[in-house]
Design a protein around this motif. Structure first.
Motif, short mmCIF file in Angstrom:
data_model
loop_
_atom_site.label_atom_id
_atom_site.label_comp_id
_atom_site.label_asym_id
_atom_site.label_seq_id
_atom_site.Cartn_x
_atom_site.Cartn_y
_atom_site.Cartn_z
N ASP A 126 0.90 -0.49 -0.23
CA ASP A 126 -0.02 0.14 -0.13
C ASP A 126 0.60 1.33 0.44
O ASP A 126 0.45 2.07 -0.83
CB ASP A 126 -1.07 0.07 1.42
CG ASP A 126 -2.19 -1.25 0.82
OD1 ASP A 126 -2.55 -1.71 0.26
OD2 ASP A 126 -2.66 -1.77 2.60
N LYS A 127 1.72 1.40 0.95
CA LYS A 127 2.66 2.35 1.06
C LYS A 127 3.44 2.86 -0.47
O LYS A 127 3.32 4.11 -0.83
CB LYS A 127 3.75 2.24 2.13
CG LYS A 127 3.04 2.36 3.06
CD LYS A 127 3.58 2.90 4.25
CE LYS A 127 2.59 2.37 6.32
NZ LYS A 127 3.85 2.43 7.32
N LEU A 128 4.16 1.67 -0.69
CA LEU A 128 4.72 2.30 -2.21
C LEU A 128 3.79 2.10 -3.39
O LEU A 128 4.11 3.12 -4.06
CB LEU A 128 5.77 0.75 -2.66
CG LEU A 128 6.59 0.57 -1.50
CD1 LEU A 128 7.51 -0.46 -1.65
CD2 LEU A 128 7.75 1.79 -2.23
N HIS A 129 3.15 1.57 -3.00
CA HIS A 129 1.62 2.56 -3.97
C HIS A 129 1.19 3.65 -4.10
O HIS A 129 1.29 4.50 -5.36
CB HIS A 129 0.79 1.14 -3.78
CG HIS A 129 -0.70 0.80 -5.23
ND1 HIS A 129 -1.01 2.11 -5.39
CD2 HIS A 129 -0.88 1.03 -6.43
CE1 HIS A 129 -2.51 2.81 -6.12
NE2 HIS A 129 -1.97 1.42 -7.26
N PHE A 130 0.73 3.92 -2.90
CA PHE A 130 0.85 5.45 -2.78
C PHE A 130 2.24 6.59 -3.19
O PHE A 130 1.96 7.20 -3.88
CB PHE A 130 1.25 5.28 -0.73
CG PHE A 130 0.06 7.07 -0.84
CD1 PHE A 130 -0.71 7.69 -1.53
CD2 PHE A 130 1.20 7.51 0.40
CE1 PHE A 130 -0.72 9.39 -0.92
CE2 PHE A 130 1.20 9.20 0.46
CZ PHE A 130 0.21 9.81 -0.14
N ALA A 131 3.52 6.30 -3.21
CA ALA A 131 4.06 7.11 -3.52
C ALA A 131 4.17 6.87 -4.93
O ALA A 131 4.35 8.24 -5.74
CB ALA A 131 6.01 6.05 -2.66
N ALA A 132 3.99 6.23 -5.29
CA ALA A 132 3.88 5.02 -6.90
C ALA A 132 2.85 7.01 -6.99
O ALA A 132 2.88 7.28 -8.39
CB ALA A 132 3.58 4.11 -7.80
N THR A 133 1.38 6.53 -6.94
CA THR A 133 0.56 7.80 -7.18
C THR A 133 0.88 8.74 -6.81
O THR A 133 0.37 9.69 -7.90
CB THR A 133 -0.87 6.97 -6.09
OG1 THR A 133 -1.02 6.53 -6.42
CG2 THR A 133 -1.63 8.60 -6.46
N VAL A 134 1.77 9.36 -6.20
CA VAL A 134 1.97 10.91 -5.94
C VAL A 134 3.38 11.26 -7.28
O VAL A 134 2.99 11.99 -7.19
CB VAL A 134 2.64 10.59 -4.05
CG1 VAL A 134 4.13 11.74 -4.27
CG2 VAL A 134 1.99 10.71 -3.60
N VAL A 135 4.34 10.16 -6.82
CA VAL A 135 4.64 10.65 -8.41
C VAL A 135 4.61 10.86 -9.47
O VAL A 135 4.87 11.32 -10.69
CB VAL A 135 5.82 9.26 -8.78
CG1 VAL A 135 6.67 9.17 -9.72
CG2 VAL A 135 6.90 9.38 -7.20
N VAL A 136 3.53 9.97 -10.16
CA VAL A 136 2.69 9.91 -11.46
C VAL A 136 2.07 12.17 -10.80
O VAL A 136 2.08 12.66 -12.04
CB VAL A 136 1.60 8.71 -11.58
CG1 VAL A 136 0.30 9.36 -12.61
CG2 VAL A 136 2.61 7.94 -11.29
N ALA A 137 1.31 11.97 -9.89
CA ALA A 137 1.02 13.16 -10.08
C ALA A 137 1.98 14.71 -9.96
O ALA A 137 1.11 15.40 -11.27
CB ALA A 137 0.18 13.59 -8.46
N ILE A 138 3.13 14.30 -9.39
CA ILE A 138 3.97 15.14 -9.25
C ILE A 138 3.85 14.74 -11.15
O ILE A 138 5.08 16.15 -11.99
CB ILE A 138 5.19 14.87 -8.80
CG1 ILE A 138 5.08 15.02 -6.92
CG2 ILE A 138 6.47 16.00 -9.04
CD1 ILE A 138 6.05 14.28 -6.49
N GLY A 139 4.54 14.37 -11.99
CA GLY A 139 5.12 13.69 -13.33
C GLY A 139 4.06 15.21 -14.04
O GLY A 139 4.87 16.00 -15.11
#
Length: 473
Positions: A126-139
């Motif tokens: 869950d936490k790494l998945h959230f990190a990926a979501t945040v990175v996509v938003a930053i992208g």
């Protein structure tokens, strides 16, 4: 078939058509990526299943919108070579690296983590998945950064010189990237993307609330979207005012065309023309409805500030006031309507009847697509207001065109129109079908556990064995 047509006009129309399709997808995915990150973050923080259910409802729509945005953006890049080769040659040493940076720092970031965001929860946790979501938003925000920097340089070029071949060459990359209009354009566009997404999300939530007032995901969408509208709409109005004063400083002819202002008000305050019909041939605005003093006050923040009219500039440098006079007013009108919806929702929250107001919900549905309309009108105002230049004041549009016949441009334009309406029409239809589906706890990939509970922590407001409370208004 296209004999007698101007190839430059056809090329301009082709680019306008393709960018009008393209821009609605980034305007949506920039805001939606951030919304998804917030939803997943709230789920991790609170353990409330409604957030992850809403996340899974919107992530499918995000994936489709992102894909259509990528495809439509690639098509536009080819047009630089086919229709605007002289422009590409002249500006390539500056704009080429900047667009390359957008790919390296933004698109690779989005594409690299998008797969994890869409399919990787059970594999990475869950936490790494959230990190990926945040990175996509930053992208998505990085992408907006570079594209807006490119466009802003074309509006307010800085930090460049010329080489022996007559190309623009970089002399100061900081001045190029952070050119005079860039901060205002970036802020204005990102806020527009957030508002556009908020009203789509709110409209979908309102649609489902009219069918089932107790649906928790619909209530969450509706409430969060209206909070965004309430907070961001007034900020956007202030950002728009700052953007306008910056444009007055660097592109005064554009402001004059937007305002339908032909004569410089050297002997008194400038009125604000609410409505009228700009007459480019006669150099006046017919049937004008004016508000005294307000034009000077808005543009110069002074009751008697002087604003140059179009007649102060060579006629060959005039933007098309007939068009951008109205596109600007449509954009501003929608912005104030969004503010009105936000204030209305505040009143309903105060009364405790946010979810019990069918008229507010119907108004939200009606306003749902208006963010897209405002974004397109804003881009038409910006781009047509820069005409007759591709690089403002330095490179004219007719000098930027490829040596290509009107028949070739016209044929590709017809092909684009047919293919776009078929492919993107089908994609949009499918997205609408997904939106029409009632949100339910049975969404795919919904975890069967709460992250805080799996760690041995039970939130005080979500006790085991009790029904979860409704989302806070």
């Amino acid at each position: 078939m296209f004999e007698g047509f101007d190839p430059v006009t056809l090329a301009r129309f082709q680019f306008a058509f393709t960018i009008s399709f393209h821009i609605i997808f980034p305007a949506f995915t920039i805001g939606l990526a951030s919304f998804l990150a917030v939803l997943e973050g709230l789920w991790l923080a609170t353990g409330r299943s409604v957030y992850i259910e809403t996340f899974n409802y919107w992530i499918k729509i995000f994936a489709l919108s992102f894909g259509m945005g990528v495809v439509s953006g690639i098509v536009m890049s080819y047009q630089f070579g086919t229709n605007w080769s002289v422009f590409s040659d002249k500006t390539g040493p500056i704009l080429g690296p900047m667009m390359g940076y957008e790919v390296l720092s933004a698109f690779f970031l989005e594409a690299g983590f998008l797969g994890i965001m869409l399919f990787g929860r059970k594999r990475v946790g869950d936490k790494l998945h959230f990190a990926a979501t945040v990175v996509v938003a930053i992208g998505t925000l990085f992408s907006a950064f570079w594209i807006l920097s490119v466009n802003s340089w074309m509006q307010t070029p800085a930090g460049f010189g010329y080489n022996a071949a007559g190309q623009f060459v970089p002399e100061d990359w900081w001045a190029i990237i952070f050119n005079p209009s860039f901060p205002y354009r970036l802020l204005h566009m990102v806020l527009a993307a957030y508002l556009t997404t908020a009203f789509i999300v709110g409209a979908v939530g309102a649609f489902h609330l009219l069918r089932d007032r107790t649906n928790q995901s619909a209530r969450t969408m509706f409430s969060m979207a209206l909070w965004m509208a309430t907070i961001v709409a007034p900020i956007q109005i202030v950002a728009g005012d700052l953007h306008g004063t910056n444009t007055l400083e660097h592109q005064p002819a554009k402001i004059a065309a937007i305002e339908g202002h032909f004569e410089t008000n050297s002997e008194g305050p400038m009125p604000l023309t609410l409505f009228g019909i700009p007459n480019m041939e006669e150099g006046r605005t017919d049937y004008a409805v004016n508000v005294p003093y307000l034009g000077s006050l808005i543009l110069t923040h002074s009751l008697d500030g002087e604003v140059q009219g179009l007649n102060a500039f060579p006629r060959e440098d005039w933007p098309n006031s007939t068009v951008i006079f109205w596109t600007f007013r449509v954009m501003v009108g929608i912005g104030f309507a969004m503010l009105g919806i936000g204030l209305w929702s505040l009143f309903k929250r105060y009364r405790g009847s946010l979810y019990d107001s069918p008229w507010l919900q119907r108004a939200m549905i009606a306003m749902g697509p208006m963010g897209f309309v405002a974004v397109i009108c804003g881009w038409v105002t910006t781009e047509m207001g820069r005409q007759p230049f591709t690089v403002f004041g330095l490179l004219r549009t007719f000098e930027s065109h490829s040596p290509i016949a009107a028949e070739a441009v016209g044929t590709s334009l017809v092909a684009f129109i047919v293919v776009y309406f078929v492919l993107f029409g089908a994609g949009t239809f499918y997205i609408m079908r997904l939106m029409s589906k009632l949100p339910s706890p049975a969404e795919d990939d919904t975890p069967d556990h709460h992250p805080t509970r799996s760690a041995g922590i039970t939130p005080a407001f979500s006790l085991e064995g009790r029904n979860e409370p409704e989302p806070a208004e």
